[in-house]
Scaffold this active site. Structure first.
Site, PDB file in Angstrom:
ATOM      1  N   ARG A  46       0.860  -1.192   0.000  1.00  0.00           N
ATOM      2  CA  ARG A  46       0.000   0.000   0.000  1.00  0.00           C
ATOM      3  C   ARG A  46       0.895   1.240   0.000  1.00  0.00           C
ATOM      4  NH1 ARG A  46      -1.401   1.544   4.574  1.00  0.00           N
ATOM      5  NH2 ARG A  46      -2.253  -0.422   5.322  1.00  0.00           N
ATOM      6  N   TYR A  98     -16.392  17.165 -15.455  1.00  0.00           N
ATOM      7  CA  TYR A  98     -16.725  15.760 -15.319  1.00  0.00           C
ATOM      8  C   TYR A  98     -17.783  15.566 -14.225  1.00  0.00           C
ATOM      9  CZ  TYR A  98     -16.106  10.797 -14.509  1.00  0.00           C
ATOM     10  OH  TYR A  98     -16.319   9.460 -14.352  1.00  0.00           O
ATOM     11  N   ASP A 170      -7.405  19.775 -14.074  1.00  0.00           N
ATOM     12  CA  ASP A 170      -7.701  18.412 -14.506  1.00  0.00           C
ATOM     13  C   ASP A 170      -7.292  18.339 -15.976  1.00  0.00           C
ATOM     14  OD1 ASP A 170      -8.840  16.076 -15.527  1.00  0.00           O
ATOM     15  OD2 ASP A 170     -10.546  16.141 -14.153  1.00  0.00           O
ATOM     16  N   LYS A 195      -8.159   7.167 -18.959  1.00  0.00           N
ATOM     17  CA  LYS A 195      -8.492   7.653 -20.300  1.00  0.00           C
ATOM     18  C   LYS A 195      -7.275   7.536 -21.219  1.00  0.00           C
ATOM     19  CE  LYS A 195     -12.208   8.393 -17.976  1.00  0.00           C
ATOM     20  NZ  LYS A 195     -12.558   9.640 -17.331  1.00  0.00           N
TER      21      LYS A 195
HETATM   22  C1  LIG Z   1     -13.047  10.070 -16.077  1.00  0.00           C
HETATM   23  C2  LIG Z   1     -12.693  11.415 -15.583  1.00  0.00           C
HETATM   24  C3  LIG Z   1     -12.443  11.634 -14.221  1.00  0.00           C
HETATM   25  C4  LIG Z   1     -12.588  10.546 -13.181  1.00  0.00           C
HETATM   26  O1  LIG Z   1     -11.666   9.536 -13.348  1.00  0.00           O
HETATM   27  P1  LIG Z   1     -11.928   7.987 -12.949  1.00  0.00           P
HETATM   28  O2  LIG Z   1     -10.666   7.340 -13.363  1.00  0.00           O
HETATM   29  O3  LIG Z   1     -13.141   7.546 -13.722  1.00  0.00           O
HETATM   30  O4  LIG Z   1     -12.188   7.964 -11.492  1.00  0.00           O
HETATM   31  C5  LIG Z   1     -12.062  12.908 -13.830  1.00  0.00           C
HETATM   32  N1  LIG Z   1     -11.949  13.913 -14.719  1.00  0.00           N
HETATM   33  C6  LIG Z   1     -12.199  13.736 -16.031  1.00  0.00           C
HETATM   34  C7  LIG Z   1     -12.067  14.888 -16.967  1.00  0.00           C
HETATM   35  C8  LIG Z   1     -12.587  12.487 -16.506  1.00  0.00           C
HETATM   36  O5  LIG Z   1     -12.854  12.319 -17.804  1.00  0.00           O
END
Ligand SMILES: *Cc1c(COP(=O)(O)O)cnc(C)c1O
Length: 381
Positions: A46, A98, A170, A195
């Site tokens: 962890r 998001y 982000d 992504k």
């Molecule tokens: C998918 C996404 C998230 C969240 O990420 P997860 O891996 O699904 O928890 C946050 N910000 C954006 C822009 C996203 O597309």
């Protein structure tokens, strides 16, 4: 090092024990100690795992950051950043973002004592006037999800810093290949590695990159104390994905540009949102702060009832109707009923997330096949 070289080599060196070129997947929860407290830097997975260490080094290098931390998901990374704050603190957030980020802020951290205001971060004056004495963070998603608004990172960093706040970006939609917020004075970068970084729709993961040592130590503490860490196999998959990030992003962007241009001329399409189109309100800004305009395209078919889009879904052969984005395959998403369903309808409408809004994650297939697929599906509307 140039980008394509960096992506291939970041974080990976031949294994000192065997010479293995790829970082081994260390499937182990614990590590032998010579004497109590005498070990090779690893005690418990962890806290640290060598596959994760290699990935974190790669992630830091990609963003040009001093530090990176990997988390079990993008939202786990978001959670850790918000835990840097204390009850009573205030956060300014991009209005268009998001859905899960909106949900964790409104339904987890608001009851915990933080307060949030959602503002149009493309408009620096509006952001400036929304600051309060207790504002600690400015949280920006650019390009934003699902409307691909582009916010000016350097100007927002200035505004935040003048008021003693930090700027979080982000960077999921852009990826480190297209945009490096830390170089534009942002303080913290958050990614959903699920992504484009992973890139093959086979893993869920998040990441934080930053330069400030004090925040890094607190986040490292939280990563271990809360425990939302990714497993070694997931770390391996993202490390592998990163090696082709520049190649994939170039093709994603090339295809997205063609798809956006096709949609912009289609009589059944009312509006196209893509930062690479001259009609995009932040076209010039995107050109300044992004290497290329990205692989995401949103567009609007003027219908009132999502049922009217049934023929469109049913006709698609190459695009898959699914949430998520950033994989090699093309996906289509209906934000109002899928990714952004957790935003109340009233709010969705004022944002422009209408019943006929569709978001495409344009994959790396042949662009002609993608356009033919969309063309036939649009005939069924
Ligand atoms: C998918 C996404 C998230 C969240 O990420 P997860 O891996 O699904 O928890 C946050 N910000 C954006 C822009 C996203 O597309």
């Amino acid at each position: 090092m140039k980008w394509h070289t960096l992506a291939v080599h970041a974080g990976t060196e031949p294994d000192p024990l065997t010479g293995a070129v790829m970082v081994p997947v260390y499937f182990t929860s614990t590590y032998a100690q010579e004497a109590p407290g005498v070990h090779k830097g690893y005690e418990y997975s962890r806290t640290h795992n060598p596959t994760r260490t290699a990935l974190e080094m790669a992630l830091a290098q990609l963003e040009g950051a001093s530090y990176a931390l990997a988390f079990a998901s993008g939202l786990a990374a978001t959670d850790a950043v918000l835990r840097l704050l204390s009850p009573g603190d205030h956060v300014l957030v991009s209005r268009d973002l998001y859905g899960g980020t909106y949900r964790i802020m409104r339904r987890v951290f608001e009851p915990w004592g933080l307060s949030f205001d959602f503002v149009d971060t493309t408009d620096v004056a509006q952001v400036e006037s929304a600051f309060r004495p207790e504002t600690r963070l400015l949280w920006v998603e650019t390009p934003s999800n699902p409307l691909l608004h582009v916010s000016p990172i350097p100007a927002l960093a200035d505004v935040a810093h003048q008021r003693g706040a930090k700027l979080v970006v982000d960077n999921t939609f852009a990826t480190p290949y297209l945009q490096n917020p830390l170089e534009m004075e942002a303080d913290i970068v958050v990614h959903s590695a699920t992504k484009y970084l992973g890139g093959h729709s086979d893993v869920v993961m998040g990441a934080i990159m930053l330069n400030r040592e004090e925040d890094y130590h607190r986040l490292r503490f939280l990563q271990n104390a809360v425990g939302a860490v990714p497993g070694p196999m997931d770390c391996f998959l993202v490390l592998r994905g990163i090696k082709t990030l520049p190649l994939r992003m170039q093709k994603h962007c090339e295809n997205a540009q063609k798809v956006a241009e096709f949609l912009a001329t289609h009589p059944k399409v009312a509006r196209v949102y893509y930062p690479g189109l001259l009609t995009h309100p932040q076209y010039l800004l995107a050109k300044q702060q992004m290497r290329l305009p990205g692989g995401m395209v949103s567009f609007e078919i003027p219908v009132q009832d999502p049922e009217d889009l049934r023929g469109f879904w049913e006709s698609l052969q190459v695009f898959t109707l699914a949430e998520s984005l950033g994989g090699v395959e093309s996906l289509v998403n209906h934000p109002a009923t899928m990714t952004h369903a957790s935003i109340p309808e009233e709010e969705r409408r004022t944002l422009g997330i209408t019943p006929g809004l569709l978001r495409l994650s344009v994959g790396i297939e042949d662009s002609e096949d993608l356009i033919i697929d969309l063309q036939s599906a649009l005939q069924r509307v």
